[in-house]
Design a protein around this motif. Structure first.
Motif, short mmCIF file in Angstrom:
data_model
loop_
_atom_site.label_atom_id
_atom_site.label_comp_id
_atom_site.label_asym_id
_atom_site.label_seq_id
_atom_site.Cartn_x
_atom_site.Cartn_y
_atom_site.Cartn_z
N CYS A 89 8.84 -6.87 86.81
CA CYS A 89 7.66 -7.04 87.65
C CYS A 89 7.64 -6.07 88.83
O CYS A 89 6.57 -5.75 89.35
CB CYS A 89 7.57 -8.48 88.16
SG CYS A 89 7.29 -9.67 86.85
N ASP A 90 8.80 -5.63 89.24
CA ASP A 90 8.85 -4.70 90.38
C ASP A 90 9.14 -3.27 89.94
O ASP A 90 9.61 -2.46 90.73
CB ASP A 90 9.86 -5.18 91.43
CG ASP A 90 11.26 -5.31 90.87
OD1 ASP A 90 11.48 -5.04 89.67
OD2 ASP A 90 12.16 -5.68 91.64
N ALA A 91 8.82 -2.94 88.69
CA ALA A 91 9.08 -1.59 88.18
C ALA A 91 8.30 -0.54 88.96
O ALA A 91 8.83 0.52 89.29
CB ALA A 91 8.74 -1.52 86.69
N ALA A 92 7.04 -0.81 89.26
CA ALA A 92 6.22 0.15 90.02
C ALA A 92 6.52 0.06 91.51
O ALA A 92 6.57 1.08 92.19
CB ALA A 92 4.75 -0.10 89.77
N ARG A 98 1.03 -2.84 95.78
CA ARG A 98 1.32 -1.50 95.27
C ARG A 98 1.46 -1.48 93.75
O ARG A 98 1.78 -0.45 93.17
CB ARG A 98 2.58 -0.95 95.93
CG ARG A 98 2.36 -0.70 97.42
CD ARG A 98 3.54 -0.04 98.05
NE ARG A 98 3.29 0.14 99.48
CZ ARG A 98 4.24 0.21 100.38
NH1 ARG A 98 5.51 0.15 100.01
NH2 ARG A 98 3.94 0.36 101.64
N GLN A 99 1.20 -2.60 93.12
CA GLN A 99 1.21 -2.67 91.66
C GLN A 99 -0.12 -2.10 91.17
O GLN A 99 -1.14 -2.20 91.85
CB GLN A 99 1.35 -4.12 91.19
CG GLN A 99 2.62 -4.81 91.61
CD GLN A 99 3.85 -4.22 90.93
OE1 GLN A 99 3.79 -3.77 89.80
NE2 GLN A 99 4.95 -4.20 91.65
N PRO A 100 -0.12 -1.49 89.99
CA PRO A 100 -1.37 -0.94 89.46
C PRO A 100 -2.48 -2.00 89.42
O PRO A 100 -2.29 -3.10 88.90
CB PRO A 100 -0.99 -0.49 88.04
CG PRO A 100 0.49 -0.25 88.11
CD PRO A 100 1.02 -1.27 89.08
N GLU A 112 -7.88 -7.82 107.29
CA GLU A 112 -6.96 -8.25 106.24
C GLU A 112 -6.26 -7.04 105.64
O GLU A 112 -6.91 -6.08 105.24
CB GLU A 112 -7.76 -8.99 105.17
CG GLU A 112 -6.97 -9.62 104.09
CD GLU A 112 -7.86 -10.38 103.13
OE1 GLU A 112 -8.09 -11.58 103.39
OE2 GLU A 112 -8.35 -9.78 102.17
N SER A 113 -4.96 -7.08 105.58
CA SER A 113 -4.19 -5.97 105.01
C SER A 113 -4.32 -5.98 103.49
O SER A 113 -4.69 -6.98 102.88
CB SER A 113 -2.72 -6.10 105.38
OG SER A 113 -2.14 -7.22 104.73
N ALA A 114 -3.99 -4.85 102.87
CA ALA A 114 -3.98 -4.76 101.42
C ALA A 114 -3.00 -5.76 100.83
O ALA A 114 -3.25 -6.38 99.79
CB ALA A 114 -3.65 -3.34 100.97
N ALA A 115 -1.86 -5.94 101.49
CA ALA A 115 -0.85 -6.87 101.00
C ALA A 115 -1.37 -8.30 101.01
O ALA A 115 -1.21 -9.04 100.02
CB ALA A 115 0.42 -6.77 101.85
#
Length: 146
Positions: A89-92, A98-100, A112-115
């Motif tokens: 799950c954390d490959a990217a 920050r995941q596709p 609001e942040s992207a996270a």
């Protein structure tokens, strides 16, 4: 809690609408947290990475729920990369936003942040899935009565 217990009593008495209501409420709660693979307790994520450290000492992935260090509790000598189970799950990136496909959910106009936006969208999708499962488990008449 008392109101939920009353609804459960009504559901046990055959009230199909009350049963549907309880299932929807449970679905919404389930969608906002992931069960720890160690203690089965609900864990809720903040804006940080997808790795979770439960109070019971288990380290797991918030996305897939897998124990990242099977058999390891706490941060003793066995808590190291050589004992880590890679779920992929954390490959990217270890961060959800920050995941596709997960970086465009933050609403800057609301501060609001992207996270945080990615995390809210993740929970919305989980809640929608659990509510759909709840809907499929009750009659159409009970669902319409909500």
């Amino acid at each position: 809690v008392e109101a939920a217990q009353q609804r459960e009593r009504e559901a046990a008495q055959g009230n199909a609408v009350a049963t549907a209501q309880v299932r929807v409420e449970e679905a919404l709660l389930a969608g906002q947290a992931v069960a720890c693979p160690g203690c089965q307790g609900p864990a809720r994520k903040d804006d940080a990475c997808i790795h979770m450290d439960c109070a019971c000492g288990v380290h797991f992935c918030y996305v897939c729920g897998r124990d990242r260090y099977p058999g390891v509790v706490g941060t003793g000598p066995d808590y190291r990369a050589t004992n880590k189970r890679d779920c992929g799950c954390d490959a990217a990136s270890p961060y959800l936003h920050r995941q596709p496909g997960w970086g465009a959910f933050g609403r800057a106009e609301l501060g609001e942040s992207a996270a945080h936006g990615a995390l809210l969208e993740y929970h919305r999708r989980r809640m929608a899935w659990f509510v759909r499962v709840a809907k499929e488990s009750v009659s159409a008449e009970a669902w319409a009565g909500l």
